[in-house]
Design a protein around this motif. Structure first.
Motif, short mmCIF file in Angstrom:
data_model
loop_
_atom_site.label_atom_id
_atom_site.label_comp_id
_atom_site.label_asym_id
_atom_site.label_seq_id
_atom_site.Cartn_x
_atom_site.Cartn_y
_atom_site.Cartn_z
N LEU A 419 7.55 2.39 -7.71
CA LEU A 419 6.50 2.25 -6.72
C LEU A 419 7.08 1.54 -5.50
O LEU A 419 7.59 0.42 -5.60
CB LEU A 419 5.32 1.47 -7.30
N GLY A 423 0.06 -0.17 -4.69
CA GLY A 423 -0.55 0.84 -5.55
C GLY A 423 -2.04 0.61 -5.72
O GLY A 423 -2.69 0.13 -4.79
N PRO A 424 -2.53 0.94 -6.92
CA PRO A 424 -1.77 1.41 -8.07
C PRO A 424 -1.64 2.92 -8.11
O PRO A 424 -2.27 3.64 -7.34
CB PRO A 424 -2.61 0.91 -9.25
N VAL A 425 -0.75 3.37 -9.07
CA VAL A 425 -0.60 4.80 -9.39
C VAL A 425 -0.68 4.90 -10.91
O VAL A 425 -0.11 4.08 -11.63
CB VAL A 425 0.74 5.37 -8.88
N VAL A 426 -1.35 5.94 -11.40
CA VAL A 426 -1.44 6.18 -12.85
C VAL A 426 -0.96 7.59 -13.14
O VAL A 426 -1.44 8.56 -12.54
CB VAL A 426 -2.89 6.01 -13.37
N HIS A 435 1.41 3.08 -15.90
CA HIS A 435 0.72 2.37 -14.81
C HIS A 435 1.75 1.75 -13.86
O HIS A 435 2.64 1.02 -14.28
CB HIS A 435 -0.16 1.27 -15.40
N PHE A 436 1.64 2.03 -12.59
CA PHE A 436 2.43 1.41 -11.53
C PHE A 436 1.46 0.53 -10.75
O PHE A 436 0.61 1.04 -10.00
CB PHE A 436 3.05 2.46 -10.61
N ASP A 437 1.55 -0.78 -10.91
CA ASP A 437 0.56 -1.67 -10.32
C ASP A 437 1.02 -2.34 -9.03
O ASP A 437 0.21 -2.62 -8.15
CB ASP A 437 0.16 -2.74 -11.34
N ARG A 438 2.30 -2.65 -8.92
CA ARG A 438 2.78 -3.32 -7.71
C ARG A 438 4.14 -2.78 -7.33
O ARG A 438 4.86 -2.22 -8.17
CB ARG A 438 2.84 -4.82 -7.90
N ASP A 441 7.52 -1.62 -9.65
CA ASP A 441 7.30 -1.15 -11.02
C ASP A 441 8.05 0.16 -11.23
O ASP A 441 8.01 1.06 -10.38
CB ASP A 441 5.80 -0.95 -11.27
N THR A 460 0.02 6.18 -1.29
CA THR A 460 1.11 5.23 -1.54
C THR A 460 2.42 6.00 -1.56
O THR A 460 2.47 7.19 -1.23
CB THR A 460 0.89 4.44 -2.85
#
Length: 579
Positions: A419, A423-426, A435-438, A441, A460
């Motif tokens: 990432l 984000g996030p991206v799932v 899960h990509f939260d910050r 990741d 993002t």
């Protein structure tokens, strides 16, 4: 004419030398013969030599030949007679032959049109007692040479153990030249070689160039090397191709000799490159022409006179005593002569302004892609041309994710995503949810999918690494704070400032000075082969830097794939880490 004047004009005899030197005739004879077992004081030997010089005494070669059953002639075979190195070798061999009472016979053989009968004629027709051989590139001539029952010494050539040879250390000379460039800050160092096939000096120089990189903790990039003939025009053409590489020209070039250096200077001038401001240049073989060029060319000097002299002495020793087996003698380079063509590197490692790269729409219409680099390992490694993506072993890109959509299908490809923005991206697959939260990741997954991508907070960015399964492995790290990055050499290494700017400080090591490199947000830099410790200094609190190290799994230096790290969805695991 008086009797005294007639006597004064008669040739000096052995008796005259012995009388003037105040020694026995046998002592003079043994000094002239170079007898190794003669035990006399150095001052006595010098007195004999001085007497010989003062009287102009010349041994009776016919009488000596009848006595020893020798012709007192040695042959020297050279491939070039207008080459500075060979002419100097001839001068050294002549000096040694003259001092030992021998005559030097010089024979020329063209490399492109070898004379198969040359060695036989020298031995049987000219009746030389031994041969000095400077050219052994033709396998058939080598076989002819082996068939002759005659003492021989190879000059700047080797045919394996048991063969007398005297060589200069081209490898050490090339190492010294490259290390001098590295100490000036150069990392992108190219090499213009003469033809390498069956070329002993060329092979040794190339070995020295590559080994110098290894000693300094760097990797020599084979894409920066070209072969050319030993002509100014051929060298200029080859240099022009190097200057047109996608990553830009090398910051420094090594030339096999000064003729090739002259061609490089011509090509640099035609392209508007200033030497040494834009390009440093060093020749791996010095010649008088180096000081006639503009600018004068730095070059490695070798003791060619001593080479010819030592080889001739060893040959005569072998002629006069068949038991005198001499191991291969290696003469070190005289040194690197620094002239006007070398200067400090004014360019850092290759940088890529990723944010300025062209945008390409995704096939699924859910975003855009910017291709950063792609390449292959092996002979075609590291094309570094973003357009050459077909059949890649590895590919690096930056994706802007604009809306929810399934990911495209990439069979036999392992993917790593980092990432690169808030984000996030799932990513949802049949077996796991990633899960990509910050920023920073990292997750790995197989390209076969299927994967559904959702963006809970909207648009993002992903930094993507695509690896052809079985043909490339990777270590990927994301850094969010100050600290030291892994000092691990990799054939391909790229550092990307995904968010915020930073400074990279490459620590001094291996004779290389410390180097500070500044990256703006969205910039990437290539650090291929770099082994020095790298300290990361973020510009902002939210800086995120991605460090990618790519390896060829077929090489011994490639790290094994590791299962440690974040979860992944199928495919071969590839090591990853986050700090």
């Amino acid at each position: 004419m008086t009797t005294d004047s007639r006597k004064s004009r008669r040739p000096a005899k052995l008796d005259d030398v012995a009388r003037l030197a105040q020694v026995a005739k046998s002592t003079v004879s043994r000094v002239l013969g170079g007898e190794k077992t003669l035990a006399i004081r150095p001052e006595t030997r010098q007195r004999v030599l001085d007497a010989i010089a003062a009287l102009g005494y010349r041994p009776d070669a016919r009488a000596r030949g009848l006595r020893t059953k020798r012709s007192l002639t040695i042959g020297l075979v050279v491939p070039e007679i207008d080459n500075f190195a060979f002419t100097t070798i001839i001068q050294g061999a002549q000096r040694a032959a003259l001092a030992r009472g021998y005559t030097l016979l010089i024979a020329f053989t063209e490399t492109a049109h070898p004379d198969r009968a040359l060695y036989r004629r020298l031995v049987h027709d000219n009746q030389v007692d031994g041969l000095l051989v400077t050219t052994i590139r033709n396998p058939e001539l080598n076989a002819d040479l082996e068939a002759l029952d005659i003492p021989l010494v190879l000059v700047n050539r080797e045919l394996g153990p048991g063969k007398r040879a005297v060589i200069v250390d081209y490898r050490a000379g090339a190492q010294a030249a490259v290390m001098a460039l590295i100490r000036l800050g150069h990392r992108r160092i190219g090499y213009l070689s003469g033809p390498l096939q069956n070329n002993y000096p060329g092979e040794r120089r190339l070995a020295g160039v590559t080994e110098a990189h290894a000693v300094a903790g760097l990797r020599f990039d084979p894409s920066l090397m070209r072969e050319c003939d030993y002509s100014r025009a051929g060298a200029a053409e080859a240099a022009s191709r190097l200057f047109e590489l996608p990553d830009g020209p090398p910051t420094a070039l090594c030339a096999a000799n000064t003729v090739i250096a002259a061609g490089i200077l011509a090509a640099a001038a035609a392209r508007g490159l200033s030497v040494p401001r834009d390009l440093s240049l060093v020749a791996l073989l010095d010649a008088p022409t180096a000081e006639m060029l503009t600018p004068t060319v730095s070059a490695v000097q070798f003791p060619f006179f001593a080479l010819g002299q030592t080889a001739a002495d060893d040959l005569i020793d072998a002629i006069e005593d068949a038991r005198a087996i001499q191991p291969t003698k290696v003469l070190p380079p005289t040194g690197l002569v620094v002239r006007e063509s070398m200067g400090p590197c004014n360019a850092g490692p290759p940088r890529i302004a990723v944010r300025a790269l062209p945008l390409e729409p995704w096939k699924n219409g859910a975003g855009v892609l910017q291709h950063i680099a792609a390449g292959r390992f092996g002979p075609a490694e590291s094309t570094r041309d973003p357009s050459a993506r077909e059949g890649f072993d590895w590919q690096l890109s930056l994706a802007t994710l604009e809306k929810d959509a399934p990911f495209s299908h990439f069979p036999d490809i392992d993917r790593i995503s980092v990432l690169a923005a808030p984000g996030p991206v799932v990513l949802t697959g049949p077996e796991a949810v990633l899960h990509f939260d910050r920023p920073g990741d990292i997750h790995r997954y197989a390209g076969e999918g299927p994967l559904a991508c959702s963006l809970p907070a909207g648009e993002t960015r992903f930094f993507n690494i695509a690896l052809a399964r079985g043909r490339a492995t990777a270590r990927v790290a994301a850094h969010r704070s100050a600290g030291r990055m892994a000092p691990e050499a990799a054939p391909v290494r790229l550092v990307f400032a995904a968010q915020g700017g930073c400074a990279l400080v490459l620590q001094a090591a291996g004779g290389m000075p410390a180097t500070r490199l500044q990256l703006a947000a969205g910039d990437a830099i290539r650090l291929d082969g770099e082994t020095r410790a790298i300290d990361l200094l973020p510009d902002t609190a939210d800086t995120c830097v991605v460090d990618v190290r790519l390896f060829d799994p077929a090489t011994a230096s490639s790290p094994a794939c590791e299962a440690a790290g974040p979860a992944h969805l199928g495919g071969a695991p590839t090591s990853s880490e986050t700090r």
